[in-house]
Write an enzyme that holds these catalytic residues in place. Structure first.
Site, PDB file in Angstrom:
ATOM      1  N   ASP A  13       0.828  -1.216   0.000  1.00 24.85           N
ATOM      2  CA  ASP A  13       0.000   0.000   0.000  1.00 24.85           C
ATOM      3  C   ASP A  13       0.857   1.258   0.000  1.00 24.85           C
ATOM      4  OD1 ASP A  13       1.128  -0.078   2.454  1.00 24.85           O
ATOM      5  OD2 ASP A  13      -0.734   0.022   3.601  1.00 24.85           O
ATOM      6  N   CYS A  16       4.940  -0.042   2.589  1.00 25.54           N
ATOM      7  CA  CYS A  16       5.467  -1.343   3.023  1.00 25.54           C
ATOM      8  C   CYS A  16       6.785  -1.201   3.777  1.00 25.54           C
ATOM      9  CB  CYS A  16       5.620  -2.287   1.837  1.00 25.54           C
ATOM     10  SG  CYS A  16       6.711  -1.673   0.541  1.00 25.54           S
ATOM     11  N   HIS A 120       8.986  -3.691  -3.394  1.00 32.11           N
ATOM     12  CA  HIS A 120       8.239  -3.954  -2.165  1.00 32.11           C
ATOM     13  C   HIS A 120       9.149  -4.511  -1.070  1.00 32.11           C
ATOM     14  CE1 HIS A 120       4.679  -5.035   0.193  1.00 32.11           C
ATOM     15  NE2 HIS A 120       5.285  -6.178   0.466  1.00 32.11           N
ATOM     16  N   HIS A 201      -0.126  11.928 -12.408  1.00 28.81           N
ATOM     17  CA  HIS A 201      -0.669  10.580 -12.180  1.00 28.81           C
ATOM     18  C   HIS A 201       0.358   9.749 -11.428  1.00 28.81           C
ATOM     19  CE1 HIS A 201      -3.061  11.174 -16.196  1.00 28.81           C
ATOM     20  NE2 HIS A 201      -3.495  11.954 -15.210  1.00 28.81           N
TER      21      HIS A 201
END
Length: 208
Positions: A13, A16, A120, A201
């Protein structure tokens, strides 16, 4: 403690790194907001050390940036959290099978371990058997006079090498991403950053 090293998966999310550190330091996977504040405070308190050249952005800009739950942490944040907790943080990189050790120069007498796949961070723990519940996890390891933490170190490295052999990592210079907002495809972290800066973005999904 005899046992095995296991990977405790942290939710993907954008926080991490912080939640993985929270888990290995305090067995708490919800520390991200608090640890982002710790980092912002450390950076704000030493603008000479944490200058624009070091941070890649102005000190005050970085402090508000790191408080954004959408933003990822990396080496700067790990070195600050190592100092905050007074423990070394070993981050095993699956792509290179390298171990980056934060806080090494401070000669702390304890160490925790993370594993990183290019995008991650997850937590590493030692547990009696692979199926043991998390309350049996040992995540803090004493560092001996040889700067080693014993068998856990080799087990963690073997886990990283095994994941590397299975190609369980993301090559961030060549991976393909699709912008979740406008569906444009970009290749690599550099193009993703350029697209984010041009459009605002920041919602990318990996696709193959």
């Amino acid at each position: 403690m005899e046992g095995v090293v296991v990977r405790r998966v942290i939710p993907s999310d954008n926080s991490c790194l912080f939640n993985a550190v929270g888990y290995v330091m305090e067995h708490n996977k919800d520390k991200a907001p608090e640890l982002r504040q710790v980092i912002a405070a450390a950076v704000a308190s030493d603008p000479t050390k944490y200058n624009e050249a070091f941070l890649g952005k102005r000190n005050e800009e970085y402090c508000s940036w790191i408080m954004d739950p959408e933003k990822w942490g990396g080496a700067i944040e790990l070195s600050i959290l190592s100092e905050y907790y007074g423990r070394e943080i070993a981050a095993y990189d699956i792509q290179t099978t390298r171990c980056d050790l934060y806080g090494q120069e401070k000669k702390y007498n304890e160490r925790v371990m993370l594993i990183y796949d290019g995008l991650h961070y997850d937590a590493l723990a030692m547990t009696p058997v692979e199926s043991a519940p998390e309350e049996f996890d040992q995540t803090i390891f004493p560092v001996d006079y040889k700067r080693s933490i014993g068998p856990a170190e080799e087990l963690a490295l073997n886990m990283a090498k095994d994941a590397h052999r299975k190609r369980s990592y993301t090559d961030t210079s060549n991976f393909t991403l699709r912008c979740g907002v406008c569906q444009i495809g970009v290749i690599g972290q550099k193009e993703a950053v350029e697209h984010a800066q041009a459009t605002g973005h920041v919602n990318f999904q990996e696709y193959r």
